[in-house]
Design an enzyme around this catalytic site. Structure first.
Site, PDB file in Angstrom:
ATOM      1  N   ASP A 109      15.835 -18.321  -4.308  1.00 61.63           N
ATOM      2  CA  ASP A 109      16.190 -19.154  -5.453  1.00 61.63           C
ATOM      3  C   ASP A 109      17.413 -18.527  -6.115  1.00 61.63           C
ATOM      4  O   ASP A 109      17.681 -17.331  -5.948  1.00 61.63           O
ATOM      5  CB  ASP A 109      15.004 -19.209  -6.426  1.00 61.63           C
TER       6      ASP A 109
ATOM      7  N   ASP B  77      11.223 -17.273  -9.025  1.00 60.29           N
ATOM      8  CA  ASP B  77      10.659 -16.731 -10.269  1.00 60.29           C
ATOM      9  C   ASP B  77      10.173 -17.787 -11.243  1.00 60.29           C
ATOM     10  O   ASP B  77       9.556 -17.461 -12.258  1.00 60.29           O
ATOM     11  CB  ASP B  77      11.694 -15.844 -10.975  1.00 60.29           C
TER      12      ASP B  77
ATOM     13  N   ASP C 119       8.766 -22.918  -8.701  1.00 58.41           N
ATOM     14  CA  ASP C 119       8.791 -22.247  -7.396  1.00 58.41           C
ATOM     15  C   ASP C 119       7.390 -21.977  -6.850  1.00 58.41           C
ATOM     16  O   ASP C 119       7.246 -21.598  -5.679  1.00 58.41           O
ATOM     17  CB  ASP C 119       9.536 -20.905  -7.495  1.00 58.41           C
TER      18      ASP C 119
END
Length: 647
Positions: free
Chosen positions: A351, A541, A545
């Site tokens: 990410d 995080d 997600d």
């Protein structure tokens, strides 16, 4: 705590919750505690048995009857527990364990008249087991001691600001605690008063002081180095970082790695097979040659060699040591299966926000038009945005304050949801917001792009724009280069716009990106990457997600991220550093390599000694080495994981 009761020897007790067990001994690996004298019982039995055995050998020149009596006494002292365990396990249906093998081998030696050797083998078997068990037990205690930073008491402040010592488990959310210089921070929280430097090395392994002050979040386990600080508790003891570290290590066996499951199944098939082979080895050649003594002795040697405990002990210990070593570096593996899976990944899907970048927006650049200066644009934008609760507004105000440009405030402010604000500053109408707001107000914006930009117009005249950006983490570039050296391909999965994603990817060297992804899009992208490249590590995080973390082959969450992400992940990087990603991969590969080394070494030595035994060149003494000696060497090989450096 008092001494640990030995439920069954030669098994590494690596779980307190009874989830793990040993296939060779069939116990549930629970911790049971008894009186302290039990701790040294093995030592006393070995010493007494040795004295009686040596006395029996000395008696050979006086009376063979007395020697036999003393040898039987020595055998019962040394082998009583082994014999009882064998009978108990047989009654429970667990026949083929090391107790059975040692009992049959030594009783068989008695039956063919090899009395001293039967006792000697049992003696050295007990000595080998004693040191092996000590090594495994000490390894576990060292690992637990290294990661157990839970506080017993906390200095709790009452309404009169008076500190009193209370048990840590009694502290509630919102309580204020006092931490003095030199003390370990006991619970996760936010500093409400005071400033200091803290040492994060107990969590991260990195000796680097960090400045903290009022408003800063701090994690339990760190050490307060200088000033007195007051902390508002954000997480109670059972949810705090120190408890999560310990829980991670203690639950290491909850999900066994594939290699460990294979070894357990292998031992269940392998041991009965070699027992049958030993019977045939004793009977068939003896019927042909009539040399019963010779071939029964060879078969007994074969039985002792076949004990699979070196295998079932060393593999879980390797993974447990890896989990302990990782915890000391600020990396939490939730089970051994995560280590094994991570050692095999070839692709890391990352990410962007909060993983590669800091997740904190800041003013990156100011572009000006129509004669306005950058200071004027920032000053007027800060004045208009001062009362806004939008995150970008706060970044603009903060930047202006740092340059001492935030002395003015708007006299009137009207916030337009999702677009920006219209305010009056110094009798000028200030419009600050996104491109949609500019177009709505009929303001011609030059070089407009769909990025994170706050546009500014003063009385209908376009004054400029403030380009906002999320800062890269300092170690992002280094970490991505290290991943490349490890032959791990990095891919970016982000919900951000393509322009921002491309900009960050170019800075850190990521060549493939997927942008503008919703949570379900991220999951689809992950499945596509897995189909093309095999096992995938996903690092994120955010709350969004969590589904991807749960569905990845290995999910890793930054410790600074959302609780939902941390719960869904297999690994937690407490430091939130990008370098923790290659560090964890190196550690995982090292653990798996050592586990494989142990398996190859243990099987290789056993097969070699078995071959020597079949040919009549191995004695019961060498068989004991092939069992307990090899197990001890595998334990030592596993423990060295704790002392290796990973990056």
């Amino acid at each position: 705590m008092s001494a640990e009761k030995k439920v069954k020897k030669n098994c590494f007790i690596y779980s307190e919750n009874g989830a793990a067990g040993c296939s060779c001994c069939h116990h549930d690996s629970r911790f049971v505690y008894e009186k302290k004298w039990y701790k040294n019982r093995d030592f006393y039995e070995i010493m007494l048995g040795t004295i009686v055995f040596v006395t029996a050998q000395w008696m050979v020149s006086y009376s063979s009857l007395y020697q036999l009596i003393l040898l039987i006494m020595a055998y019962l002292i040394l082998g009583r527990e082994i014999l009882l365990a064998a009978v108990t396990n047989i009654l429970k249906g667990h026949i083929f364990d090391e107790n059975f093998l040692m009992s049959i081998a030594t009783l068989g030696a008695f039956a063919i008249g090899e009395y001293p050797e039967a006792v000697g083998v049992m003696l050295f078997f007990r000595i080998g087991e004693f040191f092996e068990e000590k090594a495994a037990s000490n390894s576990r205690k060292q690992i637990i001691a290294a990661v157990d930073m839970r506080p017993e008491t906390v200095l709790l402040l009452d309404e009169n600001d008076t500190a009193r010592s209370v048990p840590a488990e009694q502290v509630k959310l919102g309580d204020i605690i006092l931490v003095r210089p030199g003390d370990r921070i006991p619970l996760d929280g936010r500093i409400v008063e005071g400033s200091s430097q803290i040492d994060t090395s107990p969590l991260t392994g990195e000796i680097k002081p960090w400045d903290v002050y009022s408003g800063k979040d701090v994690l339990s386990g760190c050490i307060n180095k200088s000033g007195v600080i007051k902390i508002r508790v954000e997480k109670i003891l059972e949810d705090s970082m120190v408890s999560r570290i310990l829980e991670s290590v203690q639950s290491a066996s909850a999900n066994k790695p594939r290699i460990q499951r294979f070894i357990s199944r292998f031992a269940q098939i392998y041991t009965p097979f070699v027992v049958g082979a030993a019977v045939m080895l004793a009977v068939i050649p003896s019927l042909i040659t009539g040399q019963w003594h010779t071939y029964v002795y060879i078969a007994l040697t074969f039985l002792v060699i076949s004990c699979p405990c070196a295998l079932v002990l060393s593999v879980p210990l390797a993974f447990f040591s890896g989990i302990g070593a990782a915890s000391r570096q600020g990396i939490l593996f939730k089970d051994g299966a995560a280590i094994e899976a991570l050692s095999q990944v070839k692709t890391a899907a990352l990410d962007k926000t909060g993983t590669i970048t800091q997740g904190v927006f800041a003013v990156q650049q100011i572009q000006t038009y129509n004669g306005f200066s950058s200071d004027e644009v920032l000053r007027l934008a800060a004045a208009a945005e001062y009362a806004s609760v939008h995150p970008l507004a706060g970044c603009i105000v903060k930047a202006a304050q740092q340059l001492h440009l935030a002395e003015k405030r708007a006299s009137t402010v009207r916030e337009i949801a999702g677009k920006g604000v219209v305010a009056e500053v110094e009798k000028e109408e200030i419009v600050a917001g996104n491109l949609a707001l500019m177009r709505e107000k009929g303001i011609d914006v030059e070089n407009a792009v769909e990025e994170t930009i706050v546009y500014l117009a003063v009385s209908g005249v376009y004054a400029g724009c403030i380009i906002m950006g999320d800062k890269l983490k300092d170690d992002a570039g280094t970490a991505l280069k290290k991943l490349q050296q490890l032959s791990v391909t990095a891919v970016m999965l982000t919900g951000d716009a393509e322009e921002g994603a491309l900009s960050v990817a170019a800075k850190v060297g990521i060549k493939k990106i997927y942008s503008k992804l919703l949570p379900e899009d991220k999951l689809a992208a992950l499945q596509k990457i897995r189909y093309e490249n095999g096992k995938v590590l996903f690092v994120g995080d955010g709350i969004n997600d969590a589904p991807v973390l749960a569905n990845a082959d290995v999910g890793a969450a930054m410790g600074s991220g959302a609780d939902a992400a941390i719960e869904a992940a297999d690994i937690v990087f407490m430091t939130a550093k990008v370098t923790a990603i290659p560090q964890s991969i190196i550690l995982a590969r090292s653990v798996r390599n050592i586990a494989v080394q142990n398996v190859i070494f243990a099987l290789g030595i056993k097969l070699l000694v078995m071959l020597c035994g079949i040919l009549g060149y191995a004695s019961l003494w060498s068989a004991v080495f092939a069992d307990t000696g090899v197990a001890m060497l595998c334990v030592l090989n596993s423990v060295r994981i704790l002392y290796k450096k990973y990056i």
